[in-house]
Motif scaffolding. Structure first.
Motif, short mmCIF file in Angstrom:
data_model
loop_
_atom_site.label_atom_id
_atom_site.label_comp_id
_atom_site.label_asym_id
_atom_site.label_seq_id
_atom_site.Cartn_x
_atom_site.Cartn_y
_atom_site.Cartn_z
N MET A 1 -7.22 -5.63 4.39
CA MET A 1 -7.13 -4.73 3.24
C MET A 1 -8.37 -4.84 2.35
N ASN A 2 -9.07 -5.97 2.43
CA ASN A 2 -10.27 -6.13 1.62
C ASN A 2 -11.39 -5.18 2.02
N SER A 3 -11.29 -4.57 3.21
CA SER A 3 -12.33 -3.66 3.69
C SER A 3 -12.17 -2.24 3.17
N LEU A 4 -11.10 -1.96 2.46
CA LEU A 4 -10.85 -0.61 1.97
C LEU A 4 -11.20 -0.49 0.49
N PRO A 5 -11.74 0.67 0.08
CA PRO A 5 -12.13 0.84 -1.32
C PRO A 5 -10.94 0.92 -2.27
N ARG A 6 -9.83 1.46 -1.79
CA ARG A 6 -8.61 1.59 -2.61
C ARG A 6 -7.43 1.56 -1.66
N ILE A 7 -6.37 0.90 -2.06
CA ILE A 7 -5.21 0.77 -1.19
C ILE A 7 -3.98 1.28 -1.92
N GLY A 8 -3.24 2.13 -1.25
CA GLY A 8 -1.99 2.64 -1.80
C GLY A 8 -0.83 1.77 -1.34
N CYS A 9 0.30 2.39 -1.12
CA CYS A 9 1.48 1.66 -0.65
C CYS A 9 1.28 1.20 0.79
N VAL A 10 1.65 -0.04 1.02
CA VAL A 10 1.67 -0.58 2.38
C VAL A 10 3.03 -1.23 2.57
N PHE A 11 3.70 -0.81 3.63
CA PHE A 11 5.00 -1.36 3.99
C PHE A 11 4.84 -2.15 5.28
N ALA A 12 5.69 -3.13 5.52
CA ALA A 12 5.61 -3.92 6.74
C ALA A 12 6.97 -4.48 7.12
N ASP A 13 7.10 -4.74 8.42
CA ASP A 13 8.20 -5.55 8.91
C ASP A 13 7.56 -6.66 9.74
N ASP A 14 8.29 -7.27 10.63
CA ASP A 14 7.73 -8.39 11.40
C ASP A 14 6.69 -7.96 12.43
N GLN A 15 6.65 -6.66 12.78
CA GLN A 15 5.76 -6.22 13.85
C GLN A 15 4.79 -5.10 13.47
N HIS A 16 5.07 -4.34 12.44
CA HIS A 16 4.27 -3.16 12.12
C HIS A 16 3.93 -3.08 10.63
N TRP A 17 2.84 -2.39 10.36
CA TRP A 17 2.47 -2.04 8.99
C TRP A 17 2.47 -0.54 8.88
N TRP A 18 2.87 -0.01 7.71
CA TRP A 18 2.85 1.42 7.43
C TRP A 18 1.97 1.65 6.20
N HIS A 64 2.46 -4.12 -0.55
CA HIS A 64 1.34 -3.87 -1.46
C HIS A 64 1.64 -2.64 -2.30
N SER A 65 1.52 -2.79 -3.59
CA SER A 65 1.66 -1.68 -4.53
C SER A 65 0.28 -1.21 -4.95
N PRO A 66 0.10 0.09 -5.12
CA PRO A 66 -1.22 0.58 -5.55
C PRO A 66 -1.52 0.17 -6.98
N GLU A 67 -2.81 0.00 -7.27
CA GLU A 67 -3.21 -0.34 -8.63
C GLU A 67 -3.17 0.88 -9.55
N GLY A 68 -3.38 2.06 -8.99
CA GLY A 68 -3.41 3.28 -9.78
C GLY A 68 -2.08 4.00 -9.73
N ASP A 69 -2.14 5.31 -9.94
CA ASP A 69 -0.92 6.11 -10.01
C ASP A 69 -0.65 6.89 -8.73
N SER A 70 -1.32 6.56 -7.62
CA SER A 70 -1.12 7.27 -6.36
C SER A 70 -0.65 6.30 -5.28
N PRO A 71 0.34 6.70 -4.47
CA PRO A 71 0.81 5.83 -3.39
C PRO A 71 -0.09 5.88 -2.16
N TYR A 72 -1.12 6.73 -2.17
CA TYR A 72 -1.92 6.99 -0.97
C TYR A 72 -3.12 6.06 -0.82
N THR A 73 -3.39 5.68 0.44
CA THR A 73 -4.63 5.03 0.82
C THR A 73 -5.55 6.14 1.30
N PRO A 74 -6.82 6.16 0.90
CA PRO A 74 -7.73 7.21 1.38
C PRO A 74 -7.79 7.18 2.91
N PRO A 75 -7.51 8.31 3.57
CA PRO A 75 -7.38 8.31 5.02
C PRO A 75 -8.68 8.10 5.79
#
Length: 98
Positions: A1-18, A64-75
């Motif tokens: 996640m440190n490689s991205l300029p901005r991170i939105g919502c990230v969900f995970a379980d034991d095998q996958h990240w969303w 992971h919760s976004p720092e700003g007001d958008s749930p999106y990670t820049p695609p």
């Protein structure tokens, strides 16, 4: 996640990240085979403002919760990072396929 300029919502379980990206982020790009892009996914619980603690549940949890007001990670940065991690060459077109 440190490689991205901005991170939105990230969900995970034991095998996958969303990662939550804006609608249409699949148009014109070919995501690496190790990723899965799902069109029309909806969050049952829109409260993405705080990270939930880990639990033994197999259900995805907000890690992971976004720092700003958008749930999106820049695609585009996420796409290039996913390609790099998968060892795939980024591929895109000016059309709407992909």
């Amino acid at each position: 996640m440190n490689s991205l300029p901005r991170i939105g919502c990230v969900f995970a379980d034991d095998q996958h990240w969303w990662w939550i990206v804006p609608s249409g982020s699949h148009l014109g790009v070919t995501w690496p085979p190790s990723t899965r892009y799902v069109v029309g996914a909806q969050l049952a619980d829109p409260s993405w403002t705080r990270t939930r603690p880990a639990s033994p549940s197999v259900r995805p949890r907000l890690i992971h919760s976004p720092e700003g007001d958008s749930p999106y990670t820049p695609p585009i940065p996420l796409y290039f990072l996913a390609c790099r991690l998968a060892g795939s060459v980024p591929s895109w077109s000016l059309g709407t396929g992909g």
